[in-house]
Design an enzyme around this catalytic site. Structure first.
Site, PDB file in Angstrom:
ATOM      1  N   GLY A 115       0.820  -1.210   0.000  1.00 29.53           N
ATOM      2  CA  GLY A 115       0.000   0.000   0.000  1.00 29.53           C
ATOM      3  C   GLY A 115       0.851   1.257   0.000  1.00 29.53           C
ATOM      4  O   GLY A 115       1.840   1.329   0.729  1.00 29.53           O
TER       5      GLY A 115
ATOM      6  N   ASN B 204      -0.412  -9.546  11.705  1.00 26.13           N
ATOM      7  CA  ASN B 204       0.489  -8.437  11.422  1.00 26.13           C
ATOM      8  C   ASN B 204      -0.187  -7.124  11.749  1.00 26.13           C
ATOM      9  O   ASN B 204      -1.411  -6.990  11.615  1.00 26.13           O
ATOM     10  CB  ASN B 204       0.969  -8.462   9.965  1.00 26.13           C
ATOM     11  CG  ASN B 204       0.056  -7.678   9.028  1.00 26.13           C
ATOM     12  OD1 ASN B 204       0.126  -6.449   8.947  1.00 26.13           O
ATOM     13  ND2 ASN B 204      -0.832  -8.386   8.353  1.00 26.13           N
ATOM     14  N   ALA B 205       0.624  -6.198  12.208  1.00 25.10           N
ATOM     15  CA  ALA B 205       0.151  -4.826  12.414  1.00 25.10           C
ATOM     16  C   ALA B 205       1.262  -3.900  11.957  1.00 25.10           C
ATOM     17  O   ALA B 205       1.859  -3.177  12.744  1.00 25.10           O
ATOM     18  CB  ALA B 205      -0.194  -4.598  13.883  1.00 25.10           C
ATOM     19  N   ILE B 206       1.564  -3.986  10.668  1.00 24.65           N
ATOM     20  CA  ILE B 206       2.621  -3.152  10.093  1.00 24.65           C
ATOM     21  C   ILE B 206       2.189  -1.684  10.173  1.00 24.65           C
ATOM     22  O   ILE B 206       3.002  -0.802  10.413  1.00 24.65           O
ATOM     23  CB  ILE B 206       2.879  -3.532   8.609  1.00 24.65           C
ATOM     24  CG1 ILE B 206       3.128  -5.046   8.437  1.00 24.65           C
ATOM     25  CG2 ILE B 206       4.031  -2.709   8.024  1.00 24.65           C
ATOM     26  CD1 ILE B 206       4.358  -5.592   9.048  1.00 24.65           C
TER      27      ILE B 206
ATOM     28  N   ASN C 271      -1.415  -0.863  -4.878  1.00 27.11           N
ATOM     29  CA  ASN C 271      -2.334  -0.839  -3.742  1.00 27.11           C
ATOM     30  C   ASN C 271      -2.250   0.549  -3.097  1.00 27.11           C
ATOM     31  O   ASN C 271      -1.168   1.055  -2.825  1.00 27.11           O
ATOM     32  CB  ASN C 271      -1.931  -1.944  -2.759  1.00 27.11           C
ATOM     33  CG  ASN C 271      -2.889  -2.081  -1.601  1.00 27.11           C
ATOM     34  OD1 ASN C 271      -2.807  -1.341  -0.612  1.00 27.11           O
ATOM     35  ND2 ASN C 271      -3.796  -3.039  -1.680  1.00 27.11           N
TER      36      ASN C 271
ATOM     37  N   ASN D  35      -7.220  -0.025  -0.886  1.00 22.95           N
ATOM     38  CA  ASN D  35      -7.262  -0.746   0.387  1.00 22.95           C
ATOM     39  C   ASN D  35      -8.122   0.026   1.383  1.00 22.95           C
ATOM     40  O   ASN D  35      -7.655   0.944   2.035  1.00 22.95           O
ATOM     41  CB  ASN D  35      -5.839  -0.930   0.921  1.00 22.95           C
ATOM     42  CG  ASN D  35      -5.822  -1.596   2.284  1.00 22.95           C
ATOM     43  OD1 ASN D  35      -6.841  -2.095   2.753  1.00 22.95           O
ATOM     44  ND2 ASN D  35      -4.670  -1.599   2.926  1.00 22.95           N
TER      45      ASN D  35
ATOM     46  N   CYS E 262      -7.732  -2.130   5.787  1.00 22.41           N
ATOM     47  CA  CYS E 262      -6.613  -2.435   6.675  1.00 22.41           C
ATOM     48  C   CYS E 262      -7.050  -2.258   8.120  1.00 22.41           C
ATOM     49  O   CYS E 262      -7.478  -1.180   8.512  1.00 22.41           O
ATOM     50  CB  CYS E 262      -5.419  -1.533   6.399  1.00 22.41           C
ATOM     51  SG  CYS E 262      -4.057  -1.932   7.511  1.00 22.41           S
TER      52      CYS E 262
ATOM     53  N   THR F 163      -7.160  -9.058   5.843  1.00 23.23           N
ATOM     54  CA  THR F 163      -6.984  -9.876   7.048  1.00 23.23           C
ATOM     55  C   THR F 163      -8.162  -9.757   8.011  1.00 23.23           C
ATOM     56  O   THR F 163      -8.893  -8.766   8.005  1.00 23.23           O
ATOM     57  CB  THR F 163      -5.693  -9.451   7.778  1.00 23.23           C
ATOM     58  OG1 THR F 163      -5.762  -8.047   8.006  1.00 23.23           O
ATOM     59  CG2 THR F 163      -4.474  -9.776   6.941  1.00 23.23           C
TER      60      THR F 163
ATOM     61  N   GLY G  45      -0.234 -14.363  -0.502  1.00 18.91           N
ATOM     62  CA  GLY G  45       0.368 -13.450   0.467  1.00 18.91           C
ATOM     63  C   GLY G  45       1.323 -14.126   1.423  1.00 18.91           C
ATOM     64  O   GLY G  45       2.497 -14.360   1.111  1.00 18.91           O
TER      65      GLY G  45
HETATM   66  C1  LIG Z   1       2.625  -8.487   6.501  1.00 17.25           C
HETATM   67  C2  LIG Z   1       1.381  -8.170   5.724  1.00 17.25           C
HETATM   68  C3  LIG Z   1       1.211  -6.888   5.178  1.00 17.25           C
HETATM   69  C4  LIG Z   1       0.061  -6.564   4.468  1.00 17.25           C
HETATM   70  N1  LIG Z   1      -0.066  -5.316   3.922  1.00 17.25           N
HETATM   71  C5  LIG Z   1      -1.156  -5.006   3.170  1.00 17.25           C
HETATM   72  C6  LIG Z   1      -1.278  -3.739   2.505  1.00 17.25           C
HETATM   73  O1  LIG Z   1      -0.389  -2.891   2.561  1.00 17.25           O
HETATM   74  N2  LIG Z   1      -2.416  -3.478   1.785  1.00 17.25           N
HETATM   75  C7  LIG Z   1      -3.413  -4.418   1.664  1.00 17.25           C
HETATM   76  O2  LIG Z   1      -4.400  -4.142   0.996  1.00 17.25           O
HETATM   77  N3  LIG Z   1      -3.312  -5.633   2.249  1.00 17.25           N
HETATM   78  C8  LIG Z   1      -2.221  -5.945   3.006  1.00 17.25           C
HETATM   79  N4  LIG Z   1      -2.114  -7.204   3.581  1.00 17.25           N
HETATM   80  C9  LIG Z   1      -3.193  -8.184   3.390  1.00 17.25           C
HETATM   81  C10 LIG Z   1      -2.858  -9.166   2.266  1.00 17.25           C
HETATM   82  O3  LIG Z   1      -2.702  -8.499   1.030  1.00 17.25           O
HETATM   83  C11 LIG Z   1      -3.944 -10.258   2.118  1.00 17.25           C
HETATM   84  O4  LIG Z   1      -5.180  -9.641   1.827  1.00 17.25           O
HETATM   85  C12 LIG Z   1      -4.112 -11.096   3.368  1.00 17.25           C
HETATM   86  O5  LIG Z   1      -2.871 -11.294   4.014  1.00 17.25           O
HETATM   87  C13 LIG Z   1      -4.750 -12.469   3.086  1.00 17.25           C
HETATM   88  O6  LIG Z   1      -3.968 -13.260   2.214  1.00 17.25           O
HETATM   89  P1  LIG Z   1      -2.874 -14.359   2.696  1.00 17.25           P
HETATM   90  O7  LIG Z   1      -3.537 -15.221   3.727  1.00 17.25           O
HETATM   91  O8  LIG Z   1      -2.457 -15.085   1.467  1.00 17.25           O
HETATM   92  O9  LIG Z   1      -1.746 -13.582   3.307  1.00 17.25           O
HETATM   93  C14 LIG Z   1      -0.969  -7.544   4.308  1.00 17.25           C
HETATM   94  C15 LIG Z   1      -0.793  -8.822   4.850  1.00 17.25           C
HETATM   95  C16 LIG Z   1       0.361  -9.149   5.550  1.00 17.25           C
HETATM   96  C17 LIG Z   1       0.508 -10.538   6.111  1.00 17.25           C
END
Ligand SMILES: Cc1cc2nc3c(=O)[nH]c(=O)nc-3n(C[C@H](O)[C@H](O)[C@H](O)COP(=O)(O)O)c2cc1C
Ligand SMILES: Cc1cc2nc3c(=O)[nH]c(=O)nc-3n(C[C@H](O)[C@H](O)[C@H](O)COP(=O)(O)OP(=O)(O)OC[C@H]3O[C@@H](n4cnc5c(N)ncnc54)[C@H](O)[C@@H]3O)c2cc1C
Ligand code: FES
Lengths: 263, 310
Positions: free
Chosen positions: B54, B77-79, B107, B134, B137, B200, B272
């Site tokens: 993003g 995660n809570a980036i 994104n 997005n 989040c 998530t 992801g």
């Molecule tokens: C470390 C991490 C960072 C993420 N950062 C973003 C983000 O910046 N923007 C976003 O739309 N989703 C973000 N997501 C969500 C993922 O794109 C995805 O929707 C979600 O993790 C489910 O897919 P997965 O189980 O294959 O990881 C993030 C997920 C993780 C684990």
């Protein structure tokens, strides 16, 4: 280059209570690894998705082997699973990761290596490499333990080793900082790995004496290669990659000059 | 080799809002950076698309650490959407991705509708194929999920972003809602060109010895195989509720998982968390789908999409 490599376990032994030493056959990673770098260790239980970052304790390029020394952090943890593996078992590794200690910068100087607890393992390969450098190096090692010693002989054979224990059972009673005070040490350059409070105390000391001091930072990781931004530490300046005051421990580190980061 | 074989025998290309992808496998935002770190393990030109982390109108520092923690078959995660801001992103990340023969999906995140629109506008003259907005989040205080949990807010932000975006717009939906079909319809009514889901699921972990939250942010987003059945159900519901292309994600770690999402109605999938367990997993998923199509004698991947129960 980084490699994802299926490593063969050569040998595993408990070298102190809850501390395990593991020799792995991983020739691709071993060929390129340098001291202070780490590997991502993936567990065979596939419900544990994330790798365990573990420092390289020894690198045997000729035989293509790596040694890691790690602590089992508790019952049911991934490191407990790791400790159950035996010779012949296989595990996936990703590495070598991170930057490592800047050995060249230390060449010809008075070097102090400082390790605390489970931060001691990377010092073994570091002292070996420093001693193998042309012209040799003036190296002294400080190792701080809770009580039981490990890797002391592995390091002591290469350089002068001073020990501290919290209970005073060996060496100076207290921490590595007590040795530094006791001996009024003033090296040219410091390489350190250990718990946060130790790194913080070393930074304060190094800044006050105007010494160069490199510290190895620790943070929870997910990708291990710099993509997820899970493992950042605060940096004094705006970082050129992140464009904010954050650096990635897994990629920009784990070793930083102590003035670069907030400890 | 596999790739070559499958090209001759069958077609894996899919189209999202008029953008043709060579195959349906893309990366999930935030797990792949802008591709650079993973390019040592995967030829980015093999991917259907790279979805970037993003990006906001200005740099964001993100949340304090710890930001990530492992859970059973998943992770939190809570980036907090740390990102370098759109200026550096345009200067550095887009040119990097342009070296590869893949589609670029950016994104977009923001705290306010204006933030989102500003980024969309800045990207309008850039060589980017699609925008993914997005609004889901869970890890930022303002913006983010607030837009994704209220159908009126979602419809409004979709409509506003569409005014500034030159590229087709994918709205990324949150699973933290009572009825995903209501959100899918709101995004459609606002003019979305496609949907992606799921982001998530909000979760928590407590260290019982320190009696503390493990994540500095207290809560985080759950991802990985643990959420896959929920994600699959929601993708199925959304794909059947609206007539828009749906990109499915949530716990996909193998080609078998990817095929499930296609059968449920996703026209493409994002991978992801699985990248953290194996950085080359996307390549394996693509070749696995090819082999499956061959075995099942499926000539065109489009015949798989939404084919469950047919
Ligand atoms: C470390 C991490 C960072 C993420 N950062 C973003 C983000 O910046 N923007 C976003 O739309 N989703 C973000 N997501 C969500 C993922 O794109 C995805 O929707 C979600 O993790 C489910 O897919 P997965 O189980 O294959 O990881 C993030 C997920 C993780 C684990
Ligand atoms: C660069 C680096 C080098 C390291 N080198 C060593 C070493 O040589 N020897 C050693 O014993 N330990 C080392 N550690 C710490 C080691 O990574 C953790 O102790 C280990 O990951 C804990 O895993 P677990 O399965 O026991 O715990 P679990 O609680 O099962 O782990 C759950 C998750 O949290 C992560 N995690 C938990 N504690 C830590 C921690 N302190 N640091 C980073 N991640 C953590 C794990 O990686 C895993 O993803 C190092 C850490 C870093 C960042
Ligand atoms: S662990 Fe992903 S950036 Fe360091």
């Amino acid at each position: 280059m980084k490699y994802r490599e299926l490593a063969n376990i050569d040998r595993q032994a408990e070298i102190a209570e809850g501390i395990f030493s593991l020799w792995l056959h991983a020739p691709e990673i071993a060929a390129e690894a340098v001291p202070g770098q780490f590997v991502s260790v993936y567990l065979n239980d596939k419900s544990r998705l994330l790798p365990r970052p573990i420092s390289l304790c020894e690198i045997d390029r000729e035989e293509g082997r790596l040694r890691i020394v790690y602590r089992v952090t508790g019952k049911g943890r991934g490191t407990e699973e790791l400790s159950s593996y035996r010779k012949g078992d296989k595990i996936w590794l990703l590495g070598p990761l991170g930057n490592g200690f800047p050995l060249k910068e230390a060449q010809g100087k008075q070097i102090l290596l400082v390790g605390g607890g489970i931060g001691i393992p990377p010092l073994v390969e570091t002292v070996k490499a420093l001693k193998a450098m042309p012209g040799g190096s003036d190296v002294r090692i400080l190792a701080g333990y809770r009580n039981e010693l490990f890797l002391a002989e592995d390091m002591g054979q290469y350089a002068d080793l001073l020990i501290s224990t919290e209970d005073g059972s060996s060496g100076t009673k207290g921490t590595v900082m007590d040795i530094i005070r006791e001996k009024s040490l003033k090296p040219d350059i410091v390489f350190a790995c250990g718990p946060r409070p130790m790194l913080k105390a070393l930074k304060d000391w190094a800044v006050s004496l105007d010494l160069t001091c490199y510290i190895s930072m620790e943070e929870r990781m997910a990708c291990g290669i710099g993509a997820c931004l899970g493992c950042v530490c605060l940096s004094e300046e705006v970082d050129s990659h992140s464009n904010v005051r954050n650096k990635r421990v897994c990629k920009d580190g784990p070793v930083f000059e102590c003035r670069e980061v907030e400890v | 080799m596999q790739e070559k074989n499958s090209r001759i025998l069958h077609s894996m290309s899919v189209s999202i809002a008029g953008v043709e992808l060579k195959n349906p496998v893309m990366t999930a935002s935030g797990t792949f950076g802008s591709g650079e770190e993973f390019s040592e393990f995967v030829d980015l030109s093999d991917l259907g698309a790279v979805v970037t982390k993003g990006v906001a109108n200005v740099p964001w520092p993100g949340n304090p650490v710890p930001r990530v923690v492992e859970t059973a078959s998943g992770m939190l995660n809570a980036i907090g959407l740390q990102n370098p801001g759109i200026d550096l992103f345009i200067k550095r990340d887009i040119p990097f991705l342009k070296q590869y023969d893949t589609k670029i999906i950016v994104n977009v995140c923001g705290h306010s509708i204006r933030d989102y629109c500003e980024v969309a506008e800045r990207l309008s003259d850039q060589p980017v194929d699609l925008l993914e907005i997005n609004v889901s989040c869970p890890n930022v205080k303002e913006g983010g999920i607030a837009f994704g949990q209220n159908p009126y807010a979602l419809e409004e932000i979709t409509r506003e972003v569409k005014k500034y975006a030159a590229q087709p717009v994918i709205m990324k939906l949150s699973p933290n809602v009572t009825d995903i079909t209501e959100m899918a319809k709101a995004a459609r009514d606002g003019g979305a060109d496609a949907l992606s889901l799921i982001n998530t699921l909000t979760g928590m972990k407590i260290d019982i010895y320190r009696k503390q939250f493990v994540l500095a942010n207290r809560t985080g987003g759950l991802s990985g195989p643990a959420i896959r059945p929920v994600a699959l159900r929601m993708v199925y519901q959304a794909a059947h509720a609206v007539d828009l292309p749906v990109i499915g994600m949530g716990g996909i770690a193998s080609w078998e998982d990817a095929v499930e999402f296609l059968l449920a109605g996703a026209c493409a999938v994002s991978v992801g968390t699985a990248n953290f367990t194996d950085p080359a997993v996307t390549r394996k998923i693509i070749s696995g789908i090819g082999t499956y199509m061959e075995k099942m004698n499926i000539k065109d991947i489009k015949d798989l999409i939404g084919a469950v129960g047919e």
